[in-house]
Design a protein around this motif. Structure first.
Motif, PDB file in Angstrom:
ATOM      1  N   ARG A  51       0.833  -1.190   0.000  1.00  0.00           N
ATOM      2  CA  ARG A  51       0.000   0.000   0.000  1.00  0.00           C
ATOM      3  C   ARG A  51       0.883   1.261   0.000  1.00  0.00           C
ATOM      4  O   ARG A  51       1.900   1.323  -0.685  1.00  0.00           O
ATOM      5  CB  ARG A  51      -0.986  -0.053   1.171  1.00  0.00           C
ATOM      6  CG  ARG A  51      -1.879  -1.311   1.177  1.00  0.00           C
ATOM      7  CD  ARG A  51      -2.782  -1.389  -0.039  1.00  0.00           C
ATOM      8  NE  ARG A  51      -3.762  -0.314  -0.099  1.00  0.00           N
ATOM      9  CZ  ARG A  51      -4.948  -0.310   0.493  1.00  0.00           C
ATOM     10  NH1 ARG A  51      -5.322  -1.363   1.200  1.00  0.00           N
ATOM     11  NH2 ARG A  51      -5.777   0.711   0.350  1.00  0.00           N
ATOM     12  N   SER A  82       1.410  10.584   2.310  1.00  0.00           N
ATOM     13  CA  SER A  82       0.000  10.271   2.545  1.00  0.00           C
ATOM     14  C   SER A  82      -0.476  11.387   3.474  1.00  0.00           C
ATOM     15  O   SER A  82      -0.543  11.216   4.690  1.00  0.00           O
ATOM     16  CB  SER A  82      -0.165   8.904   3.201  1.00  0.00           C
ATOM     17  OG  SER A  82       0.304   7.876   2.366  1.00  0.00           O
ATOM     18  N   CYS A 109      -6.694  10.523  -8.764  1.00  0.00           N
ATOM     19  CA  CYS A 109      -6.698   9.892  -7.444  1.00  0.00           C
ATOM     20  C   CYS A 109      -8.066   9.875  -6.784  1.00  0.00           C
ATOM     21  O   CYS A 109      -8.269   9.167  -5.789  1.00  0.00           O
ATOM     22  CB  CYS A 109      -5.686  10.557  -6.519  1.00  0.00           C
ATOM     23  SG  CYS A 109      -5.833  12.351  -6.394  1.00  0.00           S
ATOM     24  N   HIS A 112     -11.693  12.560  -1.332  1.00  0.00           N
ATOM     25  CA  HIS A 112     -12.213  12.204  -0.010  1.00  0.00           C
ATOM     26  C   HIS A 112     -12.053  13.428   0.885  1.00  0.00           C
ATOM     27  O   HIS A 112     -11.279  14.339   0.566  1.00  0.00           O
ATOM     28  CB  HIS A 112     -11.523  10.965   0.580  1.00  0.00           C
ATOM     29  CG  HIS A 112     -10.044  11.103   0.813  1.00  0.00           C
ATOM     30  ND1 HIS A 112      -9.499  11.957   1.754  1.00  0.00           N
ATOM     31  CD2 HIS A 112      -8.989  10.484   0.232  1.00  0.00           C
ATOM     32  CE1 HIS A 112      -8.180  11.841   1.748  1.00  0.00           C
ATOM     33  NE2 HIS A 112      -7.852  10.964   0.815  1.00  0.00           N
ATOM     34  N   ASN A 135      -7.051  14.666  -1.544  1.00  0.00           N
ATOM     35  CA  ASN A 135      -6.723  13.253  -1.454  1.00  0.00           C
ATOM     36  C   ASN A 135      -5.321  13.091  -0.877  1.00  0.00           C
ATOM     37  O   ASN A 135      -4.376  13.781  -1.282  1.00  0.00           O
ATOM     38  CB  ASN A 135      -6.797  12.604  -2.837  1.00  0.00           C
ATOM     39  CG  ASN A 135      -6.662  11.098  -2.789  1.00  0.00           C
ATOM     40  OD1 ASN A 135      -5.665  10.555  -2.335  1.00  0.00           O
ATOM     41  ND2 ASN A 135      -7.682  10.402  -3.268  1.00  0.00           N
ATOM     42  N   ASP A 186      -5.080   0.329  -5.623  1.00  0.00           N
ATOM     43  CA  ASP A 186      -5.010   1.031  -4.347  1.00  0.00           C
ATOM     44  C   ASP A 186      -6.186   1.990  -4.191  1.00  0.00           C
ATOM     45  O   ASP A 186      -6.963   2.223  -5.131  1.00  0.00           O
ATOM     46  CB  ASP A 186      -3.686   1.792  -4.250  1.00  0.00           C
ATOM     47  CG  ASP A 186      -3.143   1.833  -2.837  1.00  0.00           C
ATOM     48  OD1 ASP A 186      -3.947   1.747  -1.884  1.00  0.00           O
ATOM     49  OD2 ASP A 186      -1.917   1.959  -2.672  1.00  0.00           O
ATOM     50  N   GLY A 187      -6.311   2.577  -3.012  1.00  0.00           N
ATOM     51  CA  GLY A 187      -7.389   3.513  -2.755  1.00  0.00           C
ATOM     52  C   GLY A 187      -7.371   4.728  -3.655  1.00  0.00           C
ATOM     53  O   GLY A 187      -8.407   5.350  -3.896  1.00  0.00           O
ATOM     54  N   CYS A 188      -6.193   5.060  -4.174  1.00  0.00           N
ATOM     55  CA  CYS A 188      -6.038   6.230  -5.046  1.00  0.00           C
ATOM     56  C   CYS A 188      -6.112   5.850  -6.519  1.00  0.00           C
ATOM     57  O   CYS A 188      -5.807   6.671  -7.391  1.00  0.00           O
ATOM     58  CB  CYS A 188      -4.718   6.931  -4.758  1.00  0.00           C
ATOM     59  SG  CYS A 188      -3.273   5.950  -5.218  1.00  0.00           S
ATOM     60  N   SER A 189      -6.468   4.604  -6.821  1.00  0.00           N
ATOM     61  CA  SER A 189      -6.661   4.073  -8.177  1.00  0.00           C
ATOM     62  C   SER A 189      -5.387   3.639  -8.894  1.00  0.00           C
ATOM     63  O   SER A 189      -5.447   3.145 -10.017  1.00  0.00           O
ATOM     64  CB  SER A 189      -7.422   5.074  -9.067  1.00  0.00           C
ATOM     65  OG  SER A 189      -8.736   5.252  -8.590  1.00  0.00           O
ATOM     66  N   ALA A 259      -1.899   1.739   4.231  1.00  0.00           N
ATOM     67  CA  ALA A 259      -3.200   1.251   4.670  1.00  0.00           C
ATOM     68  C   ALA A 259      -3.126  -0.223   5.045  1.00  0.00           C
ATOM     69  O   ALA A 259      -2.228  -0.954   4.615  1.00  0.00           O
ATOM     70  CB  ALA A 259      -4.230   1.456   3.563  1.00  0.00           C
ATOM     71  N   GLU A 260      -4.065  -0.650   5.866  1.00  0.00           N
ATOM     72  CA  GLU A 260      -4.150  -2.039   6.334  1.00  0.00           C
ATOM     73  C   GLU A 260      -2.924  -2.443   7.140  1.00  0.00           C
ATOM     74  O   GLU A 260      -2.482  -3.596   7.106  1.00  0.00           O
ATOM     75  CB  GLU A 260      -4.404  -3.009   5.175  1.00  0.00           C
ATOM     76  CG  GLU A 260      -5.706  -2.748   4.434  1.00  0.00           C
ATOM     77  CD  GLU A 260      -6.948  -2.842   5.320  1.00  0.00           C
ATOM     78  OE1 GLU A 260      -6.945  -3.663   6.257  1.00  0.00           O
ATOM     79  OE2 GLU A 260      -7.892  -2.075   5.071  1.00  0.00           O
TER      80      GLU A 260
END
Length: 331
Positions: A51, A82, A109, A112, A135, A186-189, A259-260
């Motif tokens: 991640r 991040s 990205c 959020h 983001n 990933d969360g940001c694509s 993440a995670e």
């Protein structure tokens, strides 16, 4: 330490009263500058998604290609960030995009709400929605756009077959020393390439051993490490573990969460790299374990406020009553 079927071991206990209320298990490695494992807990060969912990690896092509030749060290730090989505972050990314002749819609990205409370409150009061600048990965994506422009790539730089991601995968596999067995989004694509934990630790060890003047890759690794340590407020933000840990160590060590519950550290003074993964994804356990490993290496004072906060707590309830604590179970 108690073994479980996936090879993970007990790393952090959560204590309430006189009872162990929760247990976090995981894997961790410390590697030297050659990539060899020096110490390990759990299964070093566990395959994980790194991640956001690998953002300094994803930024290697940006510097190695010459695309980032004119970037400031603060922009290099942002490429590894991040971040909180505070003004210090969004304004810097906006200015970077402007320098490229681009703007916020060119990012891929997504949006959020900013993590920074003041930035979030300002948007709510104004009745405005967040944009992609907020983001947490917008700095990394500004780096991707810089590389894409240099390579003459198309606008969708997050696609797996785009020249940017081809370059990222090549660098990732070279510094980890293994072919990635696959990727997830990933969360940001952007693609996030899987690897073994010991391979991620080996990459951090190689970053730690890199020195300016050692060639294109070593120069890039050293600059990325130094930029992160010099601007911890850009890599994460106020109150965040990454920022507080790097400040406590005087910028001599670069650390990065993912993440995670993935965490890595680059320790140039010792030529050591650290990587860890908590199997249940618990951030509190990842932060406690990275702090304990940095104390173990002698680069973080166990009495430093951030070390005590992350490794011990205390845990308090809504009235401020202390109800428990953390206990790191590293042998």
């Amino acid at each position: 330490m108690t073994e479980v079927s996936d090879g993970a071991v007990e790393l952090v206990r959560v204590i309430r009263g006189d009872r162990v209320e929760s247990v976090h298990r995981g894997h961790a490695v410390i590697c030297d500058g050659t990539g060899a494992v020096v110490e390990a807990w759990g299964d070093p060969a566990a395959v994980i998604y790194p991640r956001s912990s690998c953002k300094m690896i994803q930024a290697l092509p940006l510097l190695e290609s010459g695309a980032g030749r004119d970037l400031t060290d603060r922009q290099v730090a942002l490429a590894c960030a991040s971040h909180q989505g505070a003004a210090i972050h969004t304004e810097a990314v906006s200015a970077w995009l402007s320098d490229l002749g681009l703007s916020e819609p060119d990012l891929r990205c997504g949006t959020h709400m900013p993590y920074a409370d003041d930035a979030k409150s300002a948007l709510i009061r104004a009745g405005e929605a967040p944009c992609q600048l907020h983001n947490n990965c917008s700095g990394k994506h500004a780096g991707f756009l810089t590389l894409s422009k240099h390579l003459g790539g198309g606008p969708d730089y997050v696609e797996i077959d785009h020249p940017v991601q081809i370059a990222v995968r090549r660098a990732f596999e070279e510094v980890t020393g293994m072919d990635s067995p696959g990727y997830g989004i990933d969360g940001c694509s952007a693609p996030n390439f899987a690897t073994r934990l010991d391979a991620l630790g080996a990459a951090m060890g190689r970053f730690a051993a890199a020195r300016e003047g050692g060639g294109t890759r070593a120069d890039a690794m050293a600059r990325l490490t130094q930029a992160m340590g010099a601007a911890p407020e850009l890599v994460a933000g106020e109150g965040r573990a990454c920022t507080d840990l790097m400040r406590a160590m005087g910028g001599r060590v670069a650390v990065k969460t993912g993440a995670e519950a993935v965490f890595v550290a680059i320790v140039p003074g010792l030529d050591r790299g650290v990587a860890l993964k908590i199997v249940d994804g618990g951030t509190r356990a990842a932060e406690a374990t990275i702090a304990a490993l940095l104390v173990r290496l002698g680069v973080l004072d166990a009495a430093a406020p951030v070390a005590r906060r992350l490794m011990e707590g205390p845990i308090a309830n809504c009235r401020g009553t202390v109800t428990g604590r953390y206990e790191v179970a590293l042998a």
